[in-house]
Design a protein around this motif. Structure first.
Motif, PDB file in Angstrom:
ATOM      1  N   GLY A   1     -11.389 -48.218 -34.616  1.00  0.00           N
ATOM      2  CA  GLY A   1     -11.082 -47.184 -35.593  1.00  0.00           C
ATOM      3  C   GLY A   1     -10.184 -46.075 -35.078  1.00  0.00           C
ATOM      4  N   TYR A   2      -9.780 -46.102 -33.813  1.00  0.00           N
ATOM      5  CA  TYR A   2      -8.912 -45.071 -33.255  1.00  0.00           C
ATOM      6  C   TYR A   2      -7.464 -45.528 -33.314  1.00  0.00           C
ATOM      7  N   GLN A   3      -6.568 -44.563 -33.421  1.00  0.00           N
ATOM      8  CA  GLN A   3      -5.139 -44.870 -33.356  1.00  0.00           C
ATOM      9  C   GLN A   3      -4.837 -45.459 -31.985  1.00  0.00           C
ATOM     10  N   ALA A   4      -3.904 -46.384 -31.906  1.00  0.00           N
ATOM     11  CA  ALA A   4      -3.577 -47.049 -30.640  1.00  0.00           C
ATOM     12  C   ALA A   4      -3.104 -46.075 -29.570  1.00  0.00           C
ATOM     13  N   ASP A   5      -2.488 -44.948 -29.980  1.00  0.00           N
ATOM     14  CA  ASP A   5      -1.994 -43.982 -28.996  1.00  0.00           C
ATOM     15  C   ASP A   5      -2.981 -42.833 -28.750  1.00  0.00           C
ATOM     16  N   SER A   6      -4.190 -42.933 -29.301  1.00  0.00           N
ATOM     17  CA  SER A   6      -5.184 -41.875 -29.104  1.00  0.00           C
ATOM     18  C   SER A   6      -5.795 -41.965 -27.710  1.00  0.00           C
ATOM     19  N   ASP A   7      -6.322 -40.854 -27.242  1.00  0.00           N
ATOM     20  CA  ASP A   7      -6.931 -40.852 -25.912  1.00  0.00           C
ATOM     21  C   ASP A   7      -8.127 -41.810 -25.800  1.00  0.00           C
ATOM     22  N   PRO A   8      -9.015 -41.893 -26.799  1.00  0.00           N
ATOM     23  CA  PRO A   8     -10.100 -42.876 -26.667  1.00  0.00           C
ATOM     24  C   PRO A   8      -9.586 -44.314 -26.523  1.00  0.00           C
ATOM     25  N   ALA A   9      -8.579 -44.681 -27.307  1.00  0.00           N
ATOM     26  CA  ALA A   9      -8.017 -46.035 -27.217  1.00  0.00           C
ATOM     27  C   ALA A   9      -7.339 -46.232 -25.859  1.00  0.00           C
ATOM     28  N   ARG A  10      -6.629 -45.232 -25.399  1.00  0.00           N
ATOM     29  CA  ARG A  10      -5.958 -45.317 -24.095  1.00  0.00           C
ATOM     30  C   ARG A  10      -6.977 -45.382 -22.955  1.00  0.00           C
ATOM     31  N   PHE A  11      -8.082 -44.639 -23.086  1.00  0.00           N
ATOM     32  CA  PHE A  11      -9.149 -44.687 -22.080  1.00  0.00           C
ATOM     33  C   PHE A  11      -9.749 -46.091 -22.018  1.00  0.00           C
ATOM     34  N   LEU A  12     -10.003 -46.672 -23.187  1.00  0.00           N
ATOM     35  CA  LEU A  12     -10.562 -48.028 -23.229  1.00  0.00           C
ATOM     36  C   LEU A  12      -9.612 -49.061 -22.618  1.00  0.00           C
TER      37      LEU A  12
END
Length: 154
Positions: A5-16
């Motif tokens: 559910g996060y944008q691909a460039d969001s920090d949670p997605a980048r952290f994952l």
């Protein structure tokens, strides 16, 4: 939009995805919490706690629990504080400078009892470290064994 559910460039997605810049920044935020004076008693376990916080973040991000409209740093540091307080509630000083893991018992803050009880427990431990053996016995009876004044007087 990523599967969680996060944008691909969001920090949670980048952290994952393990992107170094975001992982490092979040790691610094976690370290700031764990290095606080209130967590000094569990200093030798900071590396394990750091990993535990990262694991909780991964689980939270994967399950879409983080609300991206909120401040990420506050969220991360909240999880770090929760993890550290939970770990502290499992620790007890049996000898000066000797910290070992124990189940919750008398004198240990119960789950959810709050920061006030944790601070009281830490102060009692510090008083024990600085007191004589006789005085330490009184402190231990009252704070750690939770005896009443009448029981201690007997």
């Amino acid at each position: 939009m990523a599967a969680n559910g996060y944008q691909a460039d969001s920090d949670p997605a980048r952290f994952l995805r393990g992107e170094e810049e975001v992982v490092s920044r979040i790691g610094r935020w976690i370290a700031q919490v764990l290095a606080a004076a209130r967590f000094r008693a569990i200093r030798s376990h900071w590396p394990d706690l750091h990993q535990e916080v990262q694991g909780r973040l991964i689980e939270s991000f994967r399950n879409g629990r983080y609300d991206p409209t909120r401040e990420l740093r506050t969220y991360v540091q909240g999880i770090a504080r929760f993890t550290a307080f939970k770990a502290m509630s499992r620790w007890s000083t049996r000898e000066r400078g000797n910290v070992e893991m124990v189940d919750e018992g008398p004198g240990q803050p119960a789950a959810g009892s709050g920061e006030r009880d944790l601070i009281a427990c830490q102060l009692a431990r510090r008083a024990l470290e600085l007191s004589t053996a006789e005085c330490g016995g009184l402190i231990r009876s009252y704070f750690l064994e939770e005896r009443t004044y009448g029981e201690i007087a007997q």
